[in-house]
Write an enzyme that holds these catalytic residues in place. Structure first.
Site, short mmCIF file in Angstrom:
data_model
loop_
_atom_site.label_atom_id
_atom_site.label_comp_id
_atom_site.label_asym_id
_atom_site.label_seq_id
_atom_site.Cartn_x
_atom_site.Cartn_y
_atom_site.Cartn_z
N CYS A 71 42.66 33.04 39.23
CA CYS A 71 43.87 33.75 38.83
C CYS A 71 44.98 32.74 38.69
O CYS A 71 45.39 32.11 39.67
CB CYS A 71 44.23 34.82 39.85
N HIS A 162 37.49 35.85 28.65
CA HIS A 162 38.64 36.37 27.92
C HIS A 162 38.26 36.66 26.48
O HIS A 162 37.46 35.94 25.87
CB HIS A 162 39.80 35.39 27.94
N GLU A 211 43.50 43.52 32.27
CA GLU A 211 42.66 42.72 33.15
C GLU A 211 41.51 43.56 33.70
O GLU A 211 41.72 44.69 34.17
CB GLU A 211 43.48 42.16 34.32
N CYS A 220 49.04 37.43 33.09
CA CYS A 220 47.74 36.89 33.48
C CYS A 220 47.74 35.41 33.12
O CYS A 220 47.85 35.06 31.93
CB CYS A 220 46.61 37.62 32.77
N GLY A 223 44.63 34.29 31.24
CA GLY A 223 44.69 34.94 29.95
C GLY A 223 45.70 34.31 29.01
O GLY A 223 45.48 34.22 27.80
#
Length: 277
Positions: A71, A162, A211, A220, A223
Protein backbone atom coordinates in the site's frame (compact mmCIF):
# COMPACT_ATOMS: atom_id res chain seq x y z
CA UNK A 1 -5.12 -2.28 22.47
CA UNK A 2 -3.60 1.06 21.45
CA UNK A 3 -3.88 2.17 17.83
CA UNK A 4 -3.25 5.21 15.67
CA UNK A 5 -5.44 6.41 12.81
CA UNK A 6 -3.44 7.92 9.93
CA UNK A 7 -4.10 8.95 6.34
CA UNK A 8 -2.15 9.66 3.18
CA UNK A 9 -4.19 11.76 0.74
CA UNK A 10 -7.33 10.56 2.51
CA UNK A 11 -6.45 6.86 2.14
CA UNK A 12 -6.97 6.06 5.83
CA UNK A 13 -5.79 3.08 7.86
CA UNK A 14 -5.65 1.94 11.46
CA UNK A 15 -2.03 1.39 12.53
CA UNK A 16 -0.92 -0.90 15.34
CA UNK A 17 2.60 -0.87 16.76
CA UNK A 18 3.42 -4.58 17.07
CA UNK A 19 6.56 -3.79 19.01
CA UNK A 20 4.14 -3.11 21.88
CA UNK A 21 0.88 -4.86 20.93
CA UNK A 22 0.03 -8.45 19.98
CA UNK A 23 -2.49 -9.10 17.21
CA UNK A 24 -3.58 -12.75 17.01
CA UNK A 25 -6.05 -12.53 14.11
CA UNK A 26 -5.32 -9.42 12.00
CA UNK A 27 -7.79 -10.40 9.28
CA UNK A 28 -10.75 -10.49 11.66
CA UNK A 29 -9.52 -7.37 13.44
CA UNK A 30 -9.28 -5.50 10.13
CA UNK A 31 -12.95 -6.22 9.40
CA UNK A 32 -14.07 -5.04 12.84
CA UNK A 33 -11.91 -1.93 13.12
CA UNK A 34 -12.47 -0.79 9.53
CA UNK A 35 -16.25 -0.69 9.89
CA UNK A 36 -17.25 2.98 9.69
CA UNK A 37 -20.40 2.55 11.76
CA UNK A 38 -19.37 0.08 14.47
CA UNK A 39 -15.57 0.29 14.42
CA UNK A 40 -12.90 2.95 14.05
CA UNK A 41 -13.60 3.44 10.35
CA UNK A 42 -10.83 2.97 7.78
CA UNK A 43 -9.80 1.49 4.46
CA UNK A 44 -8.01 -1.27 6.37
CA UNK A 45 -5.49 -2.24 9.02
CA UNK A 46 -1.69 -1.92 8.91
CA UNK A 47 0.65 -3.62 11.36
CA UNK A 48 4.10 -2.15 12.06
CA UNK A 49 6.29 -5.13 12.98
CA UNK A 50 9.91 -6.09 13.65
CA UNK A 51 11.87 -7.41 10.69
CA UNK A 52 14.95 -9.61 10.28
CA UNK A 53 15.72 -8.20 6.82
CA UNK A 54 14.83 -4.51 7.05
CA UNK A 55 14.37 -1.74 9.60
CA UNK A 56 10.67 -2.60 9.89
CA UNK A 57 8.03 -4.89 8.43
CA UNK A 58 4.59 -3.78 7.24
CA UNK A 59 1.52 -6.01 6.95
CA UNK A 60 -1.56 -4.55 5.31
CA UNK A 61 -5.15 -5.86 5.47
CA UNK A 62 -8.06 -4.53 3.46
CA UNK A 63 -11.39 -3.64 5.03
CA UNK A 64 -12.76 -7.05 4.04
CA UNK A 65 -9.94 -8.82 5.92
CA UNK A 66 -7.92 -9.88 2.86
CA UNK A 67 -4.18 -9.32 3.11
CA UNK A 68 -2.70 -7.17 0.38
CA UNK A 69 0.85 -7.12 -0.93
CA UNK A 70 1.56 -3.40 -0.61
CA UNK A 71 0.00 0.00 0.00
CA UNK A 72 1.74 3.14 -1.21
CA UNK A 73 -0.16 5.61 0.95
CA UNK A 74 0.02 3.23 3.89
CA UNK A 75 3.78 2.77 3.71
CA UNK A 76 4.31 6.54 3.77
CA UNK A 77 2.36 6.69 7.03
CA UNK A 78 4.50 3.87 8.42
CA UNK A 79 7.58 5.97 7.65
CA UNK A 80 6.14 8.95 9.49
CA UNK A 81 5.04 6.83 12.45
CA UNK A 82 8.38 5.10 13.06
CA UNK A 83 10.32 8.37 12.92
CA UNK A 84 7.93 10.64 14.79
CA UNK A 85 7.29 8.06 17.52
CA UNK A 86 11.01 7.46 18.10
CA UNK A 87 11.30 3.92 16.71
CA UNK A 88 14.15 5.16 14.49
CA UNK A 89 16.25 8.26 13.99
CA UNK A 90 17.05 7.41 10.37
CA UNK A 91 15.74 9.55 7.52
CA UNK A 92 16.32 6.70 5.07
CA UNK A 93 14.24 3.73 6.21
CA UNK A 94 13.83 0.22 4.79
CA UNK A 95 10.48 -1.53 5.18
CA UNK A 96 9.81 -5.17 4.35
CA UNK A 97 6.56 -5.99 2.52
CA UNK A 98 5.09 -9.05 0.81
CA UNK A 99 6.64 -7.80 -2.44
CA UNK A 100 10.09 -7.05 -1.10
CA UNK A 101 11.89 -4.26 0.71
CA UNK A 102 10.90 -0.66 -0.01
CA UNK A 103 13.20 2.29 0.69
CA UNK A 104 11.70 5.50 2.08
CA UNK A 105 13.34 8.95 2.09
CA UNK A 106 11.81 11.02 4.89
CA UNK A 107 11.52 14.79 4.55
CA UNK A 108 11.69 16.05 8.14
CA UNK A 109 10.54 19.56 9.06
CA UNK A 110 10.82 20.84 12.65
CA UNK A 111 11.42 17.33 13.99
CA UNK A 112 8.48 15.64 12.26
CA UNK A 113 8.08 13.90 8.91
CA UNK A 114 6.14 15.99 6.38
CA UNK A 115 6.46 14.19 3.04
CA UNK A 116 7.98 10.86 2.03
CA UNK A 117 9.57 9.70 -1.22
CA UNK A 118 9.14 5.97 -1.72
CA UNK A 119 11.04 3.77 -4.14
CA UNK A 120 8.11 1.67 -5.34
CA UNK A 121 10.24 -0.64 -7.49
CA UNK A 122 9.87 -1.65 -11.11
CA UNK A 123 6.49 -2.13 -12.80
CA UNK A 124 5.65 -5.68 -13.83
CA UNK A 125 3.94 -6.32 -17.17
CA UNK A 126 4.04 -10.10 -17.66
CA UNK A 127 0.55 -11.58 -17.57
CA UNK A 128 1.29 -14.37 -15.11
CA UNK A 129 3.02 -11.99 -12.70
CA UNK A 130 0.24 -9.37 -12.54
CA UNK A 131 -1.69 -11.77 -12.65
CA UNK A 132 -4.18 -11.82 -15.52
CA UNK A 133 -5.65 -14.91 -17.11
CA UNK A 134 -4.18 -14.38 -20.57
CA UNK A 135 -1.72 -12.22 -22.47
CA UNK A 136 2.01 -11.89 -22.95
CA UNK A 137 4.67 -9.45 -21.82
CA UNK A 138 2.47 -6.35 -22.06
CA UNK A 139 -1.29 -5.86 -21.76
CA UNK A 140 -2.19 -2.51 -23.30
CA UNK A 141 -5.74 -1.46 -24.30
CA UNK A 142 -7.28 -4.81 -23.43
CA UNK A 143 -11.06 -4.64 -23.94
CA UNK A 144 -13.15 -5.67 -20.91
CA UNK A 145 -16.91 -5.28 -20.71
CA UNK A 146 -18.73 -4.12 -17.59
CA UNK A 147 -22.43 -3.29 -17.30
CA UNK A 148 -22.82 -3.27 -21.07
CA UNK A 149 -19.93 -0.84 -21.64
CA UNK A 150 -16.54 -1.62 -23.18
CA UNK A 151 -13.38 -0.33 -21.49
CA UNK A 152 -9.81 -0.55 -22.75
CA UNK A 153 -7.43 -1.40 -19.92
CA UNK A 154 -3.67 -1.32 -19.52
CA UNK A 155 -2.72 -3.88 -16.87
CA UNK A 156 0.37 -4.10 -14.68
CA UNK A 157 1.53 -4.87 -11.18
CA UNK A 158 3.13 -2.44 -8.75
CA UNK A 159 3.36 -5.22 -6.17
CA UNK A 160 -0.40 -5.69 -6.50
CA UNK A 161 -2.55 -5.95 -9.64
CA UNK A 162 -3.88 -2.84 -11.41
CA UNK A 163 -6.08 -2.16 -14.41
CA UNK A 164 -6.01 1.39 -15.77
CA UNK A 165 -8.56 2.91 -18.16
CA UNK A 166 -9.47 6.41 -19.34
CA UNK A 167 -12.67 8.44 -19.10
CA UNK A 168 -13.59 11.95 -20.23
CA UNK A 169 -15.32 13.25 -17.08
CA UNK A 170 -13.86 11.69 -13.94
CA UNK A 171 -15.93 13.83 -11.58
CA UNK A 172 -19.27 12.40 -12.69
CA UNK A 173 -18.12 8.88 -13.51
CA UNK A 174 -19.87 6.05 -11.63
CA UNK A 175 -16.80 4.38 -10.11
CA UNK A 176 -18.78 2.02 -7.87
CA UNK A 177 -21.01 0.73 -10.66
CA UNK A 178 -18.17 -0.23 -12.98
CA UNK A 179 -15.32 -0.76 -10.51
CA UNK A 180 -17.18 -3.37 -8.46
CA UNK A 181 -17.80 -5.44 -11.59
CA UNK A 182 -14.32 -5.10 -13.11
CA UNK A 183 -12.63 -5.95 -9.79
CA UNK A 184 -14.17 -9.42 -9.96
CA UNK A 185 -13.91 -10.00 -13.72
CA UNK A 186 -12.65 -13.49 -14.62
CA UNK A 187 -9.69 -11.89 -16.40
CA UNK A 188 -8.22 -11.13 -12.95
CA UNK A 189 -7.72 -14.36 -10.95
CA UNK A 190 -6.70 -12.46 -7.77
CA UNK A 191 -9.17 -9.62 -8.37
CA UNK A 192 -7.79 -6.21 -9.30
CA UNK A 193 -7.53 -2.55 -8.32
CA UNK A 194 -9.25 -0.43 -10.97
CA UNK A 195 -8.02 3.06 -11.87
CA UNK A 196 -10.20 5.48 -13.87
CA UNK A 197 -8.12 8.33 -15.29
CA UNK A 198 -8.78 11.67 -16.96
CA UNK A 199 -5.92 13.44 -18.73
CA UNK A 200 -5.62 17.18 -18.02
CA UNK A 201 -2.28 17.74 -19.75
CA UNK A 202 1.02 15.96 -20.38
CA UNK A 203 2.11 16.35 -16.75
CA UNK A 204 -1.17 16.34 -14.85
CA UNK A 205 -3.76 13.57 -14.51
CA UNK A 206 -6.90 13.10 -12.44
CA UNK A 207 -7.67 9.66 -11.04
CA UNK A 208 -10.32 7.83 -9.05
CA UNK A 209 -9.77 4.31 -7.80
CA UNK A 210 -11.79 1.24 -6.89
CA UNK A 211 -9.62 -0.85 -4.55
CA UNK A 212 -10.17 -4.59 -4.30
CA UNK A 213 -11.50 -5.45 -0.89
CA UNK A 214 -12.19 -1.84 0.10
CA UNK A 215 -14.28 -0.18 -2.62
CA UNK A 216 -13.67 3.39 -3.75
CA UNK A 217 -11.03 5.11 -1.65
CA UNK A 218 -9.79 8.70 -1.66
CA UNK A 219 -6.36 7.63 -2.90
CA UNK A 220 -4.21 4.62 -3.78
CA UNK A 221 -0.43 4.95 -3.91
CA UNK A 222 0.35 1.86 -5.96
CA UNK A 223 -2.61 2.70 -8.18
CA UNK A 224 -1.28 6.20 -8.80
CA UNK A 225 2.06 4.72 -9.81
CA UNK A 226 0.27 2.28 -12.14
CA UNK A 227 -1.76 5.17 -13.56
CA UNK A 228 1.36 7.09 -14.61
CA UNK A 229 3.17 4.01 -15.98
CA UNK A 230 0.11 3.06 -18.03
CA UNK A 231 -0.30 6.63 -19.26
CA UNK A 232 3.34 6.73 -20.41
CA UNK A 233 2.80 3.46 -22.30
CA UNK A 234 -0.29 4.99 -23.94
CA UNK A 235 1.55 8.20 -24.84
CA UNK A 236 -0.63 10.34 -22.58
CA UNK A 237 1.85 11.83 -20.12
CA UNK A 238 5.51 12.34 -19.28
CA UNK A 239 7.58 10.23 -16.92
CA UNK A 240 7.28 12.81 -14.14
CA UNK A 241 3.61 13.59 -13.61
CA UNK A 242 1.38 14.95 -10.86
CA UNK A 243 -1.81 13.03 -10.17
CA UNK A 244 -4.87 14.58 -8.54
CA UNK A 245 -6.85 12.17 -6.35
CA UNK A 246 -10.01 12.75 -4.35
CA UNK A 247 -7.91 13.06 -1.19
CA UNK A 248 -4.94 15.05 -2.48
CA UNK A 249 -2.09 15.02 -4.97
CA UNK A 250 0.89 12.70 -5.48
CA UNK A 251 3.99 13.25 -7.61
CA UNK A 252 5.07 10.15 -9.56
CA UNK A 253 8.32 9.64 -11.47
CA UNK A 254 9.04 6.62 -13.68
CA UNK A 255 12.82 6.80 -13.99
CA UNK A 256 13.98 5.93 -17.49
CA UNK A 257 17.50 4.92 -16.43
CA UNK A 258 16.71 2.36 -13.74
CA UNK A 259 13.05 1.60 -14.63
CA UNK A 260 11.97 2.28 -11.03
CA UNK A 261 8.91 4.24 -9.98
CA UNK A 262 9.15 6.88 -7.24
CA UNK A 263 6.18 8.29 -5.34
CA UNK A 264 6.28 11.47 -3.25
CA UNK A 265 3.44 12.56 -1.01
CA UNK A 266 2.26 13.48 2.50
CA UNK A 267 1.39 11.42 5.58
CA UNK A 268 -0.76 12.71 8.43
CA UNK A 269 -2.10 11.67 11.83
CA UNK A 270 -5.82 11.62 12.51
CA UNK A 271 -5.90 10.47 16.15
CA UNK A 272 -4.72 7.94 18.71
CA UNK A 273 -7.15 5.60 20.43
CA UNK A 274 -7.70 2.45 22.47
CA UNK A 275 -9.62 -0.49 20.99
CA UNK A 276 -11.72 -1.85 23.85
CA UNK A 277 -13.32 -4.72 21.92
Amino acid sequence: MKFTKMQGCGNDYVYINCFEENVEDPSALAVKMSNRNYGVGSDGLILICPSDEADFRMRMFNADGSESEMCGNGIRCVGKYVYDRGLTDKTTVSISTLVGIKILELNVIDGAVDTIRVDMGEPVFKAEKIPVSEGGNEIVRKTIQACGENFKFTCLSMGNPHAVTYVENIKDFDVEKYGSVIENDKFFPNRVNVEFVEKVNDNYLKMRVWERGSGETLACGTGTCACVVASVLNGLCGRRTEVELLGGNLMIEWNEENNRVYMTGPARYSFDGVWLA
